[in-house]
Design a protein around this motif. Structure first.
Motif, PDB file in Angstrom:
ATOM      1  N   GLN A  75      32.274  37.525  19.400  1.00  0.00           N
ATOM      2  CA  GLN A  75      31.322  38.303  18.585  1.00  0.00           C
ATOM      3  C   GLN A  75      31.275  39.871  18.980  1.00  0.00           C
ATOM      4  N   GLU A  76      31.060  40.104  20.038  1.00  0.00           N
ATOM      5  CA  GLU A  76      30.892  41.388  20.760  1.00  0.00           C
ATOM      6  C   GLU A  76      31.772  42.302  20.474  1.00  0.00           C
ATOM      7  N   SER A  77      32.982  41.960  20.594  1.00  0.00           N
ATOM      8  CA  SER A  77      34.389  42.551  20.687  1.00  0.00           C
ATOM      9  C   SER A  77      35.122  42.289  19.419  1.00  0.00           C
ATOM     10  N   HIS A  78      34.668  41.791  18.571  1.00  0.00           N
ATOM     11  CA  HIS A  78      35.086  41.386  17.055  1.00  0.00           C
ATOM     12  C   HIS A  78      36.691  40.853  17.226  1.00  0.00           C
ATOM     13  N   VAL A  79      36.646  39.995  18.361  1.00  0.00           N
ATOM     14  CA  VAL A  79      38.166  39.302  18.497  1.00  0.00           C
ATOM     15  C   VAL A  79      38.260  37.923  18.350  1.00  0.00           C
ATOM     16  N   ASP A  80      39.214  37.233  17.518  1.00  0.00           N
ATOM     17  CA  ASP A  80      39.047  35.875  17.119  1.00  0.00           C
ATOM     18  C   ASP A  80      39.781  34.905  17.980  1.00  0.00           C
ATOM     19  N   PHE A  81      40.622  35.340  18.886  1.00  0.00           N
ATOM     20  CA  PHE A  81      41.431  34.538  19.700  1.00  0.00           C
ATOM     21  C   PHE A  81      41.062  34.021  20.840  1.00  0.00           C
ATOM     22  N   VAL A  82      39.656  34.493  21.409  1.00  0.00           N
ATOM     23  CA  VAL A  82      39.370  33.996  22.645  1.00  0.00           C
ATOM     24  C   VAL A  82      38.672  32.516  22.603  1.00  0.00           C
ATOM     25  N   GLU A  83      39.402  31.631  23.380  1.00  0.00           N
ATOM     26  CA  GLU A  83      39.192  30.422  23.716  1.00  0.00           C
ATOM     27  C   GLU A  83      38.420  30.177  25.158  1.00  0.00           C
ATOM     28  N   PRO A  84      37.657  28.967  25.498  1.00  0.00           N
ATOM     29  CA  PRO A  84      37.317  28.848  26.825  1.00  0.00           C
ATOM     30  C   PRO A  84      38.401  29.125  27.755  1.00  0.00           C
ATOM     31  N   ARG A  85      39.534  28.675  27.365  1.00  0.00           N
ATOM     32  CA  ARG A  85      40.743  28.720  28.446  1.00  0.00           C
ATOM     33  C   ARG A  85      41.193  30.134  28.462  1.00  0.00           C
ATOM     34  N   ASN A  86      40.646  31.168  27.886  1.00  0.00           N
ATOM     35  CA  ASN A  86      40.960  32.550  28.124  1.00  0.00           C
ATOM     36  C   ASN A  86      40.051  33.319  28.800  1.00  0.00           C
ATOM     37  N   ILE A  87      39.005  32.501  29.388  1.00  0.00           N
ATOM     38  CA  ILE A  87      37.828  32.907  30.237  1.00  0.00           C
ATOM     39  C   ILE A  87      37.837  32.404  31.645  1.00  0.00           C
ATOM     40  N   TRP A  88      37.633  33.526  32.593  1.00  0.00           N
ATOM     41  CA  TRP A  88      37.402  33.142  33.789  1.00  0.00           C
ATOM     42  C   TRP A  88      35.908  33.664  34.259  1.00  0.00           C
ATOM     43  N   ALA A  89      35.258  33.122  35.384  1.00  0.00           N
ATOM     44  CA  ALA A  89      33.959  33.763  35.675  1.00  0.00           C
ATOM     45  C   ALA A  89      33.763  33.482  36.879  1.00  0.00           C
ATOM     46  N   ALA A  90      33.045  34.488  37.785  1.00  0.00           N
ATOM     47  CA  ALA A  90      32.574  34.400  39.111  1.00  0.00           C
ATOM     48  C   ALA A  90      31.362  34.914  39.398  1.00  0.00           C
ATOM     49  N   ASN A  91      30.815  34.917  40.750  1.00  0.00           N
ATOM     50  CA  ASN A  91      29.330  35.395  41.154  1.00  0.00           C
ATOM     51  C   ASN A  91      29.659  37.150  41.188  1.00  0.00           C
ATOM     52  N   GLY A  92      29.628  37.610  39.708  1.00  0.00           N
ATOM     53  CA  GLY A  92      29.606  39.123  39.512  1.00  0.00           C
ATOM     54  C   GLY A  92      31.047  39.436  39.474  1.00  0.00           C
ATOM     55  N   SER A  93      31.225  40.637  38.675  1.00  0.00           N
ATOM     56  CA  SER A  93      32.623  41.035  38.443  1.00  0.00           C
ATOM     57  C   SER A  93      33.367  41.319  39.770  1.00  0.00           C
ATOM     58  N   ASN A  94      32.660  41.691  40.687  1.00  0.00           N
ATOM     59  CA  ASN A  94      32.778  41.899  42.068  1.00  0.00           C
ATOM     60  C   ASN A  94      33.703  40.579  42.508  1.00  0.00           C
ATOM     61  N   GLU A  95      33.190  39.644  42.383  1.00  0.00           N
ATOM     62  CA  GLU A  95      34.004  38.228  42.882  1.00  0.00           C
ATOM     63  C   GLU A  95      35.462  38.045  42.089  1.00  0.00           C
ATOM     64  N   VAL A  96      35.221  38.526  40.800  1.00  0.00           N
ATOM     65  CA  VAL A  96      36.306  38.291  39.937  1.00  0.00           C
ATOM     66  C   VAL A  96      37.406  39.249  40.300  1.00  0.00           C
ATOM     67  N   MET A  97      36.942  40.302  40.618  1.00  0.00           N
ATOM     68  CA  MET A  97      38.037  41.373  41.182  1.00  0.00           C
ATOM     69  C   MET A  97      38.706  40.884  42.638  1.00  0.00           C
ATOM     70  N   LEU A  98      37.872  40.391  43.306  1.00  0.00           N
ATOM     71  CA  LEU A  98      38.352  39.710  44.565  1.00  0.00           C
ATOM     72  C   LEU A  98      39.421  38.512  44.277  1.00  0.00           C
ATOM     73  N   HIS A  99      38.935  37.964  43.421  1.00  0.00           N
ATOM     74  CA  HIS A  99      40.030  36.905  43.191  1.00  0.00           C
ATOM     75  C   HIS A  99      41.354  37.536  42.451  1.00  0.00           C
ATOM     76  N   LEU A 100      41.322  38.629  41.874  1.00  0.00           N
ATOM     77  CA  LEU A 100      42.541  39.207  41.213  1.00  0.00           C
ATOM     78  C   LEU A 100      43.203  39.794  42.543  1.00  0.00           C
ATOM     79  N   HIS A 101      42.709  40.103  43.518  1.00  0.00           N
ATOM     80  CA  HIS A 101      43.353  40.977  44.780  1.00  0.00           C
ATOM     81  C   HIS A 101      43.898  39.638  45.606  1.00  0.00           C
ATOM     82  N   GLN A 102      43.183  38.637  45.771  1.00  0.00           N
ATOM     83  CA  GLN A 102      43.901  37.464  46.351  1.00  0.00           C
ATOM     84  C   GLN A 102      44.873  36.805  45.669  1.00  0.00           C
ATOM     85  N   ALA A 103      44.977  36.720  44.296  1.00  0.00           N
ATOM     86  CA  ALA A 103      45.985  36.277  43.606  1.00  0.00           C
ATOM     87  C   ALA A 103      47.396  37.069  43.545  1.00  0.00           C
ATOM     88  N   PHE A 104      46.923  38.537  43.464  1.00  0.00           N
ATOM     89  CA  PHE A 104      48.238  39.246  43.004  1.00  0.00           C
ATOM     90  C   PHE A 104      48.295  40.313  44.271  1.00  0.00           C
TER      91      PHE A 104
END
Ligand SMILES: Cc1ncc(COP(=O)(O)O)c(C=O)c1O
Length: 364
Positions: A75-104
């Protein structure tokens, strides 16, 4: 006794801006408006229900929360493709960023970003033994696309991180700029992911797009968001990311089990159900931001164009003195960005009036 601390961490200070009880706290880009009582009640009820099951570990895959985040972002970004499987979450985007670094990230790997930018980026890299390289932005803080593309070709980063709107400058990216980064990333041997950090997206000016709309065409693009800023929910710690399912699957590998507590999930779901009430003042903050920029410029300062809830302004010969003078008058802002510049977060009209009068006193 000497502790066997990692040599590269010796003598380092923990990251963190001052948390002071002053009249105007304008230093960490929070939303200055506390949640309305109706939302506080809804959160309390939701947490009460979760508390009845606290003997059990939480839903490790936070299915309900992902569903709610997907509905919100659609609704916020006017996109129609987003399903729950397209979402990741963590304790703040700081932790999301850490996951990205740990993974890549990792030894022998490079992350590329564009300076000046968010000061935590080098820390995620350091903590994952990843090399962190920056390309300077142009004088007006927009992206130097040619230099960015050249650096991607030369450095072969595994990840390009670009904040839009950027902290501390407020600069947003156009979709064409994101597309140019994607084209360069797609040519990196071994692959390269592009992360657009949209922590401040909800404050963007009308007509400024979100990179979320580009995700369907790019399995190596992720858009990171947070509930800390526009949502007025920094204390709850909830950040999230939108990407292809294959991308999200990689992040699952590095997360700690049950990283999102049942209380966090319950709190965030109640807040998402009331997102309009929590974001009721976003338009007001935007208007206050535009007034603040106009006022600062009228006083003769240079202010970076901003799509966020803060403004970078200057230059000051002695920015520490200005920062200190404001603090003595009850106004806490941030010394950040290139030498000579200061950043002020947008507060309530009363806080901004105090900021303006204090700044005039300190600089007259
Ligand atoms: C650009 C940017 N990204 C991410 C964050 C982290 O936000 P949080 O961990 O609260 O979601 C911030 C916080 O200031 C930020 O400025």
């Amino acid at each position: 006794m000497t502790l066997p601390i990692r040599p590269d961490l010796q003598g380092l200070k923990p990251y963190g801006a001052p948390q002071l009880d002053v009249r105007a706290r304008l230093n960490v880009n929070e939303n200055p408006y506390a949640p309305p009582n109706a939302v506080v009640d809804a959160i309390a009820q939701s947490v009460r229900k979760a508390a009845q099951g606290l003997n059990r570990y939480p839903d490790r895959d936070f299915a309900g929360l992902r569903q709610d985040l997907a509905a919100y972002i659609a609704q916020e970004s006017h996109v129609d493709f987003v399903e729950p499987r397209n979402i990741w979450a963590a304790n703040g985007s700081n932790e999301v960023m850490l996951h990205l670094h740990q993974a890549f990230g990792g030894p022998g790997r490079t992350v590329l970003s564009f300076a000046p930018t968010y000061s935590m980026y080098p820390e995620y890299a350091r903590d994952t033994f990843t090399e962190y390289v920056t390309v300077p932005r142009k004088e007006d803080f927009t992206l130097d696309v040619d230099a960015a593309v050249a650096a991607i070709r030369e450095k072969h980063p595994v990840m390009v991180i670009v904040a839009s709107p950027n902290n501390p400058t407020g600069t947003a990216l156009s979709l064409d700029e994101v597309r140019a980064l994607m084209r360069a990333a797609d040519e990196v041997p071994g692959g390269c992911v592009v992360v657009v950090d949209e922590a401040y997206a909800e404050f963007r000016r009308w007509g400024t797009p979100s990179a979320a709309s580009l995700v369907p065409q790019h399995p190596n693009l992720a858009v990171s968001r947070t509930m800390s800023k526009a949502f007025a929910f920094a204390g709850a710690r909830l950040g999230y990311l939108i990407a292809h399912e294959t991308f999200i699957d990689v992040l699952k590998v590095v997360r700690l089990p049950y990283h999102l507590s049942a209380v966090t999930q319950a709190t965030a779901r109640a807040a998402l159900a009331h997102h309009r009430a929590l974001q009721a003042q976003v338009d007001e903050i935007r208007a206050e931001r535009d007034d603040t920029v106009e006022w600062l410029r009228a006083q003769g300062w240079t202010v970076a164009d901003t799509d966020a809830n803060f403004a970078l302004f200057g230059p000051f010969e002695d920015r520490e003195r200005v920062f200190q003078g404001l603090l003595e008058r009850g106004v806490l802002i941030r010394v950040t960005g290139p030498e000579g510049w200061l950043r002020v977060s947008i507060g309530t009209p009363q806080e901004m009036a105090l900021f303006r009068s204090a700044l005039l006193e300190v600089t007259s």
